[in-house]
Design an enzyme around this catalytic site. Structure first.
Site, PDB file in Angstrom:
ATOM      1  CG  ASP A 173      -1.616   1.097   1.218  1.00 13.67           C
ATOM      2  OD1 ASP A 173      -2.319   1.511   0.458  1.00 13.67           O
ATOM      3  OD2 ASP A 173      -1.719   1.761   2.475  1.00 13.67           O
ATOM      4  CB  THR A 220      -1.852   6.489   2.176  1.00  8.97           C
ATOM      5  OG1 THR A 220      -1.879   7.260   0.788  1.00  8.97           O
ATOM      6  CG2 THR A 220      -1.925   7.502   3.309  1.00  8.97           C
ATOM      7  CG  ASP A 249      -1.232   2.139   6.832  1.00  9.76           C
ATOM      8  OD1 ASP A 249      -1.815   1.898   5.891  1.00  9.76           O
ATOM      9  OD2 ASP A 249      -1.499   3.008   7.543  1.00  9.76           O
TER      10      ASP A 249
END
Length: 732
Positions: A421, A423, A620
């Site tokens: 991912d 961000t 996250d």
């Protein structure tokens, strides 16, 4: 551990024998399954009859306590209290000076051992003995078969030796004429297995809690607007498609649907992972579980209950978690031929000695058969994997890497594709002031001061980044008056007598301000992965402020090292393509997929796996949870959401990607260590079992006493433990 295994009673999984757990179903009946055997399903807790493991819910567990965990914890605590004195008493005679001799009256020690070990074996070990018998009855031999066999032989032999020592020939007695007892072996084995069950059930409980947290993202109620215009709060499960619902400022969107009235900014970070709220107006789609900003919205419900995207994410996470086979399958495969082989050797030894051996033939036959079973007791085999895992996870924790289970350690070494991912994983996940570009004749600090003074009254995340950036640069702010926020465009206010606008091109053009020159500057900033904020002062364009999510320290070096190790990196992000490509260029990532929803990330991971790749997923956010669970091994940032961490097999405590390199190297060292342990265990059995059966007797008259068989059994366990401890010194 068996997906697809369901039942209508609190039985065990008919394949693996594990106890079932209560699931949290969304819009369907509760089902309990075994992840290792999908065809076994039931609607109440129980054990898998194949592998003996506790069954799990098909779509996550609820908040109710796990009765299996409570039972195993209670048994472990009592057995630990009883097994420790048994071990101390048994080992006391081997200590220099025999310090315990004066504490226990002569002849009492064997009876005390039996008294303390009996409840451990018959009560504490009862669930394992039942699973062992069931595995034999069903023909599905597994680790519980080995545990039941080893404990039963050690305890049964010791009980006979205590109650009827006369059946044993003199050659198998010690200098005092006593027959060796192995109560401590039976008690310690049961206690260790109980400890392992407690750890496993607790880990699965944390996974269930993560799924429950996902479900709790949806509000408990919704405000429904009736046909006559009246409004009332109703339970979420009472909402049906077509209902009109009001969403007030700060409330969660209850179900999936579209906006029919109002305008606001909605925080969709649970879906996209991006911190910047999305402006919503009439006709725009809304997703249940997202959070409304400062405006008021009226929506029409389209998908409710199990049809919502949030419910589908819950299902995807649960299904992906169950689809992964645990490392214990290796031990079960071994048990499939190891157990019948050992039993066959013991039977052959008994028959051979009973028919061809010297007198007393039956005594020799019994003792040699028992020696075979004792020396083949699966202590070393059972320890080979878990002891290495325990040492490795402890070492990893010191390095800031948390492994959720043994499978993550096993798989990580083979990963050839890392999906990341953007961000919060590659970047810090917090927007920061990155640049201030001004037109000729303008002062950058003055423009920043005016813009930050206006943004100080705004709740937008970009506004916070501008204000924080001004503070870091030592720019003084002034009071703003007449603050106004225009949804989807920006903000305006008066600062020190100057009319200031901060927003997008539409905001400036609505005020009659030409924005072409500023758009040129903004385009350059966007190519660098920044979000551009156009600033106008007193009716004239002044400059552009760039806000960006900075890349984490060490990320570029980590990705380069992974590439050098043959791992391909693929970026999946919910952010826009321009920003994603800018970050990818800076980090040297060739494959980028942007503007993705959670199901798209999941589909990409599945396609990579279908192509034969061994995939690790690093993320996250809640939106990453399905892909994290579906990947061969999920890697969550410790700075991210709890749901992401519980959906992943590995957590990087500090969110530092350099932990992936350490975890991968430790994985390689651990699996090599496990293979060495298994070699020790099998080599020991390959040599010890034939000797225990008496193959050397015809040539040199050597027989292996069960007492020495037990010592050899312990030595094999010590060698396995010693080898596993070497992992503490492995450089990663």
């Amino acid at each position: 551990m068996c997906p697809g295994v369901e039942s209508d009673g609190p039985d065990a999984c008919p394949k693996c024998g594990m106890a079932l757990e209560p699931p949290l179903r969304i819009g369907a009946a509760t089902l309990w399954t075994c992840p290792m055997h999908p065809e076994i399903e039931q609607d109440a807790p129980g054990d898998c009859p194949v592998c003996g493991m506790a069954l799990e819910p098909r779509a996550g567990a609820g908040a109710a306590p796990n009765p299996e965990l409570a039972d195993m914890t209670r048994r472990f605590r009592w057995c630990l209290a009883l097994a420790l004195p048994v071990f101390v008493i048994a080992m006391g005679g081997h200590l220099p000076g025999q310090p315990l001799a004066g504490l226990i009256p002569h002849g009492w020690a064997p009876w005390l051992e039996a008294l303390l070990a009996t409840p451990v074996v018959l009560w504490g070990g009862w669930p394992f003995l039942v699973r062992a018998v069931r595995s034999v009855a069903s023909g599905n031999l597994n680790m519980f078969t080995l545990i039941g066999l080893g404990v039963s032989v050690a305890y049964g032999y010791s009980l006979v030796a205590l109650l009827a020592p006369g059946v044993f020939p003199a050659s198998f007695r010690d200098a005092h004429g006593a027959v060796g007892l192995y109560f401590e072996a039976a008690a310690v084995i049961i206690t260790l297995v109980l400890f392992g069950q407690v750890l496993e059930l607790r880990a699965r409980g944390r996974t269930s809690a993560a799924l429950e947290a996902l479900v709790n993202l949806a509000p408990a109620s919704a405000r429904r607007i009736a046909a006559d215009g009246s409004e009332a709060d109703v339970a979420l499960d009472a909402v049906v498609a077509g209902d009109r619902l009001r969403i007030r400022p700060g409330e969660k969107v209850p179900v999936d649907g579209v906006v029919v009235a109002g305008a606001s900014a909605v925080d969709e970070s649970m879906l996209t992972g991006e911190p910047v709220p999305v402006e919503k107006g009439a006709g725009d789609a809304l997703v249940g579980g997202t959070v409304n900003g400062t405006g008021s919205l009226v929506m029409e419900a389209h998908r409710v209950g199990a049809e919502t995207l949030l419910a589908r994410i819950v299902t995807m996470v649960a299904e992906a978690q169950r689809s992964r086979a645990p490392i214990q399958k290796l031990a079960d495969r071994v048990a499939g031929w190891f157990v019948p082989t050992v039993v066959t050797v013991a039977v052959v030894a008994f028959v051979t000695w009973a028919t061809l051996g010297p007198e007393p033939r039956y005594a020799y036959a019994l003792v040699n058969a028992v020696a075979v079973l004792i020396i083949a007791c699966p202590c070393a085999l059972g320890l080979a994997t878990p002891i290495s895992i325990v040492v490795a996870t402890a070492k990893a924790a010191h390095l800031g890497v948390l492994f959720r289970d043994a499978e993550a350690i096993e798989v990580l070494r083979s990963v050839d594709t890392l999906v990341v991912d953007k961000t919060g994983t590659l970047t810090e996940g917090r927007p920061r002031l990155a640049a201030v570009e001004v037109l000729a004749g303008q002062d950058a600090d003055r423009v920043l001061a005016l813009a930050a003074s206006v943004e100080r009254a705004s709740e937008h995340p970009l506004a916070g980044a501008v204000v924080a950036g001004a503070g870091e640069r030592g720019v003084a702010l002034a009071a703003a008056s007449g603050f106004a926020s225009v949804t989807g465009r920006g903000v305006s206010a008066t600062v020190d007598g100057h009319a200031v606008l901060a927003g997008n091109r539409a905001l400036l053009e609505d005020a009659g301000i030409a924005a072409d020159e500023l758009e040129g500057l903004a385009a350059t900033l966007r190519e660098r992965g920044q979000t551009a904020l156009l600033i106008a002062v007193d009716g004239a364009p002044a400059g552009v402020i760039g806000v960006a999510d900075p890349i984490k320290d060490g990320t570029a070096e980590t990705l380069a090292a992974l590439a050098a190790a043959g791992v391909e990196v693929v970026m999946l992000t919910g952010d826009n393509a321009v920003t994603a490509q800018a970050v990818a260029r800076e980090l040297g990532i060739a494959r980028v997929h942007a503007e993705l929803m959670p199901e798209h990330k999941l589909a990409t991971v599945r396609s990579l796996k279908a192509a034969g790749r061994v995939v690790a997923m690093a993320g996250d956010g809640i939106n990453d949870a399905p892909a994290l669970a579906e990947a061969d091994v999920g890697i969550a940032m410790g700075t991210g959401t709890d749901v992401a961490m519980e959906s992943a097999g590995v957590t990087l405590v500090k969110g530092d990607l350099r932990g992936i390199l350490r975890a991968r190297r430790l994985s390689q060292a651990t699996m090599a260590n496990i293979r060495q342990n298994l070699f020790f265990a099998f080599a020991y059995n390959s040599v010890g079992v034939p000797i225990a059966a008496g193959v050397l007797y015809p040539f040199c008259g050597v027989l292996l006493s069960p007492m020495f068989a037990a010592a050899a059994m312990s030595l094999s366990s010590v060698s396995v433990i010693g080898n596993a401890l070497r992992l503490r010194r492995v450089a990663v």
